[in-house]
Write a protein that holds these residues in place. Structure first.
Motif, PDB file in Angstrom:
ATOM      1  N   ILE A 130       2.565  -9.856   5.708  1.00 45.53           N
ATOM      2  CA  ILE A 130       1.839  -8.968   4.793  1.00 45.53           C
ATOM      3  C   ILE A 130       0.352  -9.255   4.940  1.00 45.53           C
ATOM      4  CG2 ILE A 130       1.567  -8.166   2.425  1.00 45.53           C
ATOM      5  CD1 ILE A 130       4.319  -9.226   1.815  1.00 45.53           C
ATOM      6  N   LEU A 131      -0.405  -8.211   5.271  1.00 42.17           N
ATOM      7  CA  LEU A 131      -1.838  -8.385   5.457  1.00 42.17           C
ATOM      8  C   LEU A 131      -2.576  -7.550   4.423  1.00 42.17           C
ATOM      9  CD1 LEU A 131      -1.875  -7.971   9.355  1.00 42.17           C
ATOM     10  CD2 LEU A 131      -1.653 -10.094   8.048  1.00 42.17           C
ATOM     11  N   GLY A 132      -3.536  -8.173   3.758  1.00 38.10           N
ATOM     12  CA  GLY A 132      -4.277  -7.470   2.718  1.00 38.10           C
ATOM     13  C   GLY A 132      -5.735  -7.253   3.096  1.00 38.10           C
ATOM     14  N   PHE A 133      -6.216  -6.051   2.803  1.00 34.02           N
ATOM     15  CA  PHE A 133      -7.625  -5.725   3.051  1.00 34.02           C
ATOM     16  C   PHE A 133      -8.166  -4.972   1.831  1.00 34.02           C
ATOM     17  CE2 PHE A 133      -5.395  -5.966   7.074  1.00 34.02           C
ATOM     18  CZ  PHE A 133      -6.214  -6.796   7.832  1.00 34.02           C
ATOM     19  N   THR A 156      -3.853  -2.284   0.946  1.00 34.09           N
ATOM     20  CA  THR A 156      -5.289  -2.171   0.686  1.00 34.09           C
ATOM     21  C   THR A 156      -5.503  -2.126  -0.824  1.00 34.09           C
ATOM     22  OG1 THR A 156      -5.156   0.243   0.925  1.00 34.09           O
ATOM     23  CG2 THR A 156      -5.942  -0.999   2.832  1.00 34.09           C
ATOM     24  N   ALA A 157      -6.558  -2.787  -1.256  1.00 37.10           N
ATOM     25  CA  ALA A 157      -6.819  -2.903  -2.694  1.00 37.10           C
ATOM     26  C   ALA A 157      -7.062  -1.532  -3.314  1.00 37.10           C
ATOM     27  CB  ALA A 157      -8.012  -3.815  -2.929  1.00 37.10           C
ATOM     28  N   ASP A 158      -7.699  -0.624  -2.525  1.00 33.13           N
ATOM     29  CA  ASP A 158      -8.011   0.699  -3.092  1.00 33.13           C
ATOM     30  C   ASP A 158      -6.964   1.759  -2.726  1.00 33.13           C
ATOM     31  OD1 ASP A 158      -8.487   1.167  -0.425  1.00 33.13           O
ATOM     32  OD2 ASP A 158     -10.586   1.769  -0.674  1.00 33.13           O
ATOM     33  N   GLY A 159      -5.943   1.340  -2.003  1.00 37.20           N
ATOM     34  CA  GLY A 159      -4.863   2.277  -1.674  1.00 37.20           C
ATOM     35  C   GLY A 159      -5.208   3.284  -0.597  1.00 37.20           C
TER      36      GLY A 159
END
Lengths: 241, 304
Positions: A130-133, A156-159
């Motif tokens: 799982i990679l988050g940006f 992504t934090a903002d979707g």
């Protein structure tokens, strides 16, 4: 430990994140999660960077341009040489008992997950990544990870791309061990969300990178540890949070 | 064949190169990189009566031609050093070592000096009255000639080995401090420790160091060290361990011309872990270039 490496490629992956590959003797690197320390022109202290991938005579790093050092690196061309200290830090311990590890990477904490993912796959593990940006524009290495394992989730934090949220949002994955690297708030969220043991890679401002100056010491349940020498990877059980 | 030997208050060193305290740990990390027995000696990490974690991080800030540190004397305490580290040190270093000690009161300095000087392998005790990173001690002693005199004479009574006092450059008159050391019975002085400095992050507008300020060291302080060493050389008769910004064999020769008998190499070890080895390899070549047959002949040899 000290080698002169030659730049093979140096290209942007996003507007501020670059990938650099180098050739030269990399024998001192013992495993994923270790880091290297670059000597750059006009800067006094070396600049530590995590290892994204490595092999015989081969090193790859991914870096975000955040200051003078990384800005200088972003302008370097193939053929140029760099003085590098190699094989620093403990790296991830791959001998732990796990069949279904989950790899959680955030932003520029993603690169060390890459070689780790390869190595775990080689060991026959069923790996979830799982990679988050923050946003779509910042996403990198999705395809590269998908070439190694099937289960790759981008958040992504903002979707604006993949699933909306943080790497720890809607956490209902099947796993029996955690490997993670990212900014400290993310590591803390991983620590609180996940229920198994795991290995967490930390960052700190360093002087030397090889345990001499005591510049990067942190307290753990197992005593004082130098992030550069006794870390950067700590096991969940020793972290004081 | 160039003679590199120097006599430091009775202790004969094979060459004048001594890694400085705080940049070399207790030697173990470097011993895994090269045979550190080629060194003249090394000064181990500042050790205090009690174990210390040191200051909060960030403890390090990069600067032009140097660095700031506010480590704050992190060390495992004198008993652990004497009972656990010193026996192990014999396995990777077979020469007398310089034992750097810190403290917060005269009693603590004395306790520390007594214990380290009883260790067989300690050749010289280096009294740090100049650490800028600890409150209520360290530099507080080193900036006042009377306090330096008091702490030096008290420690001297408890010290079975030659005693060097490490001086801070953050004073108006280094000569009066050095004189106080000589009057108090010290066997030598080490100078300079770090200079007080500070850096600010432009994005957060906060100091980079968690402690706000720290000690500045590295290449940039070299001329300051040369001037102060020469001032002290011209003032007292004690041998000097020079320290400050040394990176090359040429720097070593310059520092010895200023008056240093031995030369400490500090921050450079953190950037190039092999720097002391390289300096020792270069010294005979550079000596030849400047027609030096016996290195100890040039101590204080600056003309004019």
């Amino acid at each position: 430990m000290q080698q002169i490496l030659t730049i093979l490629t140096n290209k942007p992956l996003t507007s501020s994140v670059y990938e650099m590959t180098l050739s030269g003797n990399t024998d001192k690197i013992t495993g994923p999660g270790q880091f290297v320390n670059f000597k750059l022109l006009g800067l006094y202290l070396r600049r530590p960077l995590s290892i994204c991938d490595y092999g015989k005579n081969y090193l790859k790093v991914i870096y975000k341009v955040v200051g003078k050092g990384t800005e200088q690196m972003s302008k370097m061309l193939p053929g140029e040489q760099l003085d590098v200290l190699l094989g620093l830090g403990n790296g991830y311990d791959l001998t732990v008992d796990t069949k279904k590890p989950i790899l959680l990477g955030g932003g520029v904490g993603t690169p060390p997950m890459y070689n780790l993912c390869k190595k775990l796959k080689e060991l026959g593990k069923s790996v979830t990544v799982i990679l988050g940006f923050n946003t779509k524009e910042e996403v990198f290495y999705e395809e590269e990870f998908k070439q190694i394992v099937d289960k790759v989730i981008i958040k992504t934090a903002d979707g604006s791309y993949g699933e909306k949220g943080f790497v720890t949002s809607d956490f209902s994955h099947e796993y029996d061990y955690v490997f993670t690297c990212g900014p400290e708030p993310m590591l803390k969220a991983v620590y609180n969300t996940t229920t198994t043991s795991g290995q967490y890679s930390f960052e700190e401002r360093m002087g030397c990178g090889f345990g001499a100056c005591m510049g990067c010491t942190c307290k753990t349940k197992y005593g004082n540890k130098r992030i550069c020498k006794d870390g950067p990877v700590l096991v969940k059980e020793e972290i004081i949070w | 064949m160039v003679d590199l030997k120097v006599n430091l208050a009775g202790l004969v060193l094979d060459n004048p190169i001594v890694p400085a305290s705080g940049t070399f740990g207790y030697g173990e990390e470097f011993a895994s990189l090269y045979d550190i027995n080629i060194l003249g000696s090394f000064s181990f990490k500042g050790t205090t009566a009690q174990e210390r974690f040191g200051n909060p991080t960030p403890r390090i800030a990069d600067c032009a031609n140097g660095m700031l540190n506010s480590v704050g004397l992190q060390n495992p305490g004198v008993d652990y050093v004497c009972n656990t580290i010193m026996p192990k040190m014999k396995t990777y270093f077979n020469k007398p070592v310089v034992a750097n000690i810190g403290g917060f009161s005269i009693e603590e300095y004395c306790e520390c000096a007594k214990k380290v000087s009883e260790c067989e392998q300690v050749g010289i005790v280096e009294l740090n009255v100049s650490c800028p990173n600890v409150h209520g001690g360290g530099m507080g002693f080193g900036t006042d000639a009377k306090l330096v005199y008091n702490v030096t004479s008290a420690v001297k009574q408890n010290c079975k080995k030659p005693l060097f006092v490490k001086l801070t450059p953050n004073v108006t008159d280094i000569k009066s401090i050095a004189k106080a050391c000589e009057d108090a019975g010290a066997n030598g002085v080490t100078l300079i420790n770090t200079m007080l400095g500070m850096r600010i992050n432009l994005n957060t507008r906060k100091p980079i160091l968690a402690m706000r300020a720290g000690g500045y060291s590295g290449k940039a302080v070299f001329p300051v060290a040369i001037r102060m060493i020469n001032d002290v050389y011209n003032t007292i008769k004690l041998p000097i361990m020079g320290c400050g910004g040394v990176e090359t064999a040429e720097d070593v020769i310059e520092m010895m011309l200023a008056g240093a008998t031995a030369v400490q190499v500090g921050s450079a070890n953190l950037i190039n872990p092999f720097v002391c080895k390289e300096i020792i390899q270069d010294l005979p070549i550079v000596c030849k270039k400047y027609k030096i047959k016996k290195l100890s002949d040039i101590i204080g040899g600056v003309n004019g």
